[in-house]
Write an enzyme that holds these catalytic residues in place. Structure first.
Site, PDB file in Angstrom:
ATOM      1  N   GLN A   1      61.308  12.300 -54.279  1.00 57.79           N
ATOM      2  CA  GLN A   1      61.268  12.818 -52.914  1.00 57.79           C
ATOM      3  C   GLN A   1      59.843  12.746 -52.378  1.00 57.79           C
ATOM      4  OE1 GLN A   1      63.591  13.612 -50.899  1.00 57.79           O
ATOM      5  NE2 GLN A   1      65.407  13.926 -52.163  1.00 57.79           N
TER       6      GLN A   1
ATOM      7  N   TYR B   1      74.953  10.687 -58.154  1.00 55.89           N
ATOM      8  CA  TYR B   1      73.769  10.082 -57.540  1.00 55.89           C
ATOM      9  C   TYR B   1      72.534  10.842 -58.038  1.00 55.89           C
ATOM     10  CZ  TYR B   1      77.498   8.722 -54.234  1.00 55.89           C
ATOM     11  OH  TYR B   1      78.665   8.275 -53.672  1.00 55.89           O
TER      12      TYR B   1
ATOM     13  N   GLU C   1      74.124   8.238 -62.691  1.00 56.16           N
ATOM     14  CA  GLU C   1      73.187   7.491 -61.854  1.00 56.16           C
ATOM     15  C   GLU C   1      73.355   5.996 -62.100  1.00 56.16           C
ATOM     16  OE1 GLU C   1      70.314   5.900 -59.552  1.00 56.16           O
ATOM     17  OE2 GLU C   1      71.118   7.933 -59.411  1.00 56.16           O
TER      18      GLU C   1
ATOM     19  N   ASP D   1      74.225  13.909 -54.070  1.00 56.58           N
ATOM     20  CA  ASP D   1      73.006  13.640 -53.306  1.00 56.58           C
ATOM     21  C   ASP D   1      72.954  12.135 -53.018  1.00 56.58           C
ATOM     22  OD1 ASP D   1      70.554  13.687 -52.112  1.00 56.58           O
ATOM     23  OD2 ASP D   1      69.406  14.057 -53.941  1.00 56.58           O
TER      24      ASP D   1
ATOM     25  N   CYS E   1      70.649  13.131 -46.647  1.00 57.16           N
ATOM     26  CA  CYS E   1      69.457  12.677 -45.927  1.00 57.16           C
ATOM     27  C   CYS E   1      69.844  11.817 -44.733  1.00 57.16           C
ATOM     28  CB  CYS E   1      68.529  11.894 -46.859  1.00 57.16           C
ATOM     29  SG  CYS E   1      69.270  10.412 -47.573  1.00 57.16           S
TER      30      CYS E   1
END
Length: 523
Positions: A290, A317, A340, A388, A462
């Protein structure tokens, strides 16, 4: 600099709002007084605002960046504390029956701790920055107000090295030159400093994207010389210790992908650590991290409130597993599975697990897998599901699985098909790869746990437009209801917010009308 997150152990500070008093307003205007009071400083502004707060004067939360409207980084200059999209989000959630949407403004300047910048121009006049909107023309941004100040300092040092050593920046048209891009990542994790000084003294990990196949290419001597220059003038033996480490990435492709597959550690510390969500996390230069470290920590602290103690969590994710591992440590989870698609995150996950507190006693696993393929196999076995996704939102197959979760609930509980299938020979290539590349710490889940279906869905977004679409799809199925939503200002200066939404399985139940206590008279 003000903190985004204030520890509950400290006494509550006095409430400071982003509104400006009449006396402060007068300081922004010409004053007849011979010695006017100074205007309010940015550090005196609030870090958490209610969506219904009265906005302050624009100048108090303005960007004041000399590069605004030239580069493509920031899209609006005023009211950084409250982008206009917050009003849209407030109305959207209110239309869904949620009137308590909150928004955390966080740090407004110097917040970006991770930046990927293009290197163009010439060795005499290097340009390091972002593309101008809609073009491939580079805008030099030496005084970017969004960057952590030490990123700007490291960029300046890199420019000096390029000029002194005559390093040729990349030429897109010809495919020539040496240095294509640079990634600057700041770590504020330094236990030798007081907590209040760690952010200001962050060290920069410099990753040089070199225009060659590997370190044995003809121009590799220039690469090593540039790394030595950066380390000599910014390393620990310098008066100002600015540089954490120097890495090289090798990329010769003509497409727009920044990084190639080959990495090499050149100088400095190999491991890059940060402390967020209550744990130490390791991030390789190839891992996703991030950009706004403080805002991310604020989000994680909020997220932890919605995960029951001892829960079983699936983190989709997951990247390097930061969210799942922070829940394992702070919520004493029974089990945590991180899924992932980027295999480069595996090493960072392993290093982070090694630093978890000794009190963590969970079944923890990481799987290299694509959640769009048979997502139900990853959903089952958890009572809390955390997603996410990237900006495009959830994969369509995952949305379909979540929409139909109510119809498969009874079947999943009564059928032993899932447990018996484990005994058969697995032939699906994506499941075989997930097994081969998985990591298991602690005991595996029991057969009973593996039949569970999530009761709570925590969605971290996001991408606002994709979230709205996913949210409406989930609610239209009547299998989920929206309980809470929070917004976070991850990218001040842009029309973008990070959203944390909490869904519960099942529909909202309207209270039944009370029956009248009066009895009907007999005829």
């Amino acid at each position: 600099m003000p903190l985004c997150f204030l520890s509950p152990r400290l006494p509550p500070p006095p409430l400071i709002t982003c509104r400006v008093s009449q006396s402060s307003l007068r300081t922004l205007l010409p004053s007849p007084s011979p010695s006017p009071s100074p205007p309010p400083s940015p550090s005196s502004l609030s870090l958490s605002l209610s969506p219904n707060s009265t906005p302050p004067p624009s100048l108090t939360c303005a960007l004041h960046c000399p590069h605004f409207e030239l580069c493509s980084g920031c899209t609006h200059e005023f009211n950084l504390h409250r982008p206009a999209i917050v009003d849209e989000a407030t109305k959207f959630f209110k239309s869904l029956g949620l009137s308590d949407f909150s928004f955390d403004s966080c740090k407004l300047w110097g917040w970006r701790c991770r930046a990927k910048l293009a290197v163009r121009g010439s060795s005499e006049h290097p340009l390091i920055g972002l593309y101008q909107e809609g073009t491939h023309n580079i805008v030099d941004i030496p005084d970017c107000k969004a960057h952590h100040p030490n990123i700007n300092a490291a960029v300046e040092l890199l420019k000096k090295g390029i000029t002194a050593l005559r390093i040729e920046p990349y030429d897109e048209d010809e495919g020539t030159g040496d240095l294509r891009y640079v990634q600057m990542a700041v770590t504020t994790y330094s236990t030798s400093l007081p907590a209040a000084e760690r952010y200001r003294n962050g060290k920069v990990q410099v990753s040089l994207v070199w225009n060659s196949r590997n370190e044995t290419s003809p121009n590799s001597e220039k690469l090593q010389a540039l790394a030595n220059f950066i380390w000599r003038n910014g390393g620990p033996r310098n008066n100002v210790h600015l540089i954490h480490s120097v890495w090289a990435n090798f990329q010769t492709s003509s497409n727009n992908i920044i990084f190639g597959n080959r990495w090499r550690h050149l100088l400095g510390e190999r491991d890059f650590w940060e402390h967020v969500g209550g744990i130490d996390i390791s991030l390789a230069p190839s891992s996703f991290g991030q950009a706004n470290t403080r805002a991310f920590d604020t989000l994680l602290r909020k997220l932890q409130r919605y995960v029951p103690l001892g829960a079983s969590v699936a983190d989709l994710y997951a990247g390097a597993g930061v969210i799942g591992l922070s829940l394992a440590a702070t919520r004493k989870c029974r089990s945590v599975r991180c899924i992932e698609i980027n295999k480069e995150s595996k090493l960072s996950f392993e290093k982070t697990v090694d630093r978890l507190p000794n009190i963590v006693d969970s079944s923890i696993s990481w799987h290299h897998a694509d959640t769009s393929k048979e997502p139900l196999s990853w959903i089952m076995g958890s009572d809390v599901l955390v997603v996410d996704p990237p900006r495009k939102g959830l994969d369509a197959s995952l949305v379909d699985a979540l929409r139909s979760i109510s119809s498969i609930k009874d079947k999943a509980r009564s059928s032993s098909e899932s447990s018996s299938s484990k005994e058969k020979d697995e032939k699906r290539p994506w499941m075989l790869r997930a097994r081969e590349d998985s990591i298991q710490i602690g005991s595996k889940m029991t057969s009973e746990d593996s039949k569970m279906l999530p009761k709570t869905l925590i969605y971290i977004s996001c991408g606002w437009e994709s979230f709205k679409e996913d949210c409406e799809d989930l609610l239209s199925s009547k299998g989920w209801r929206l309980e809470k939503a929070h917004g976070f200002n991850f990218f001040p200066g842009t029309q973008s917010i990070e959203v944390l939404a909490v869904f519960k399985r099942g529909q909202s139940v309207n209270p039944k009308k009370k029956k009248s206590g009066k009895k009907k008279k007999r005829l």
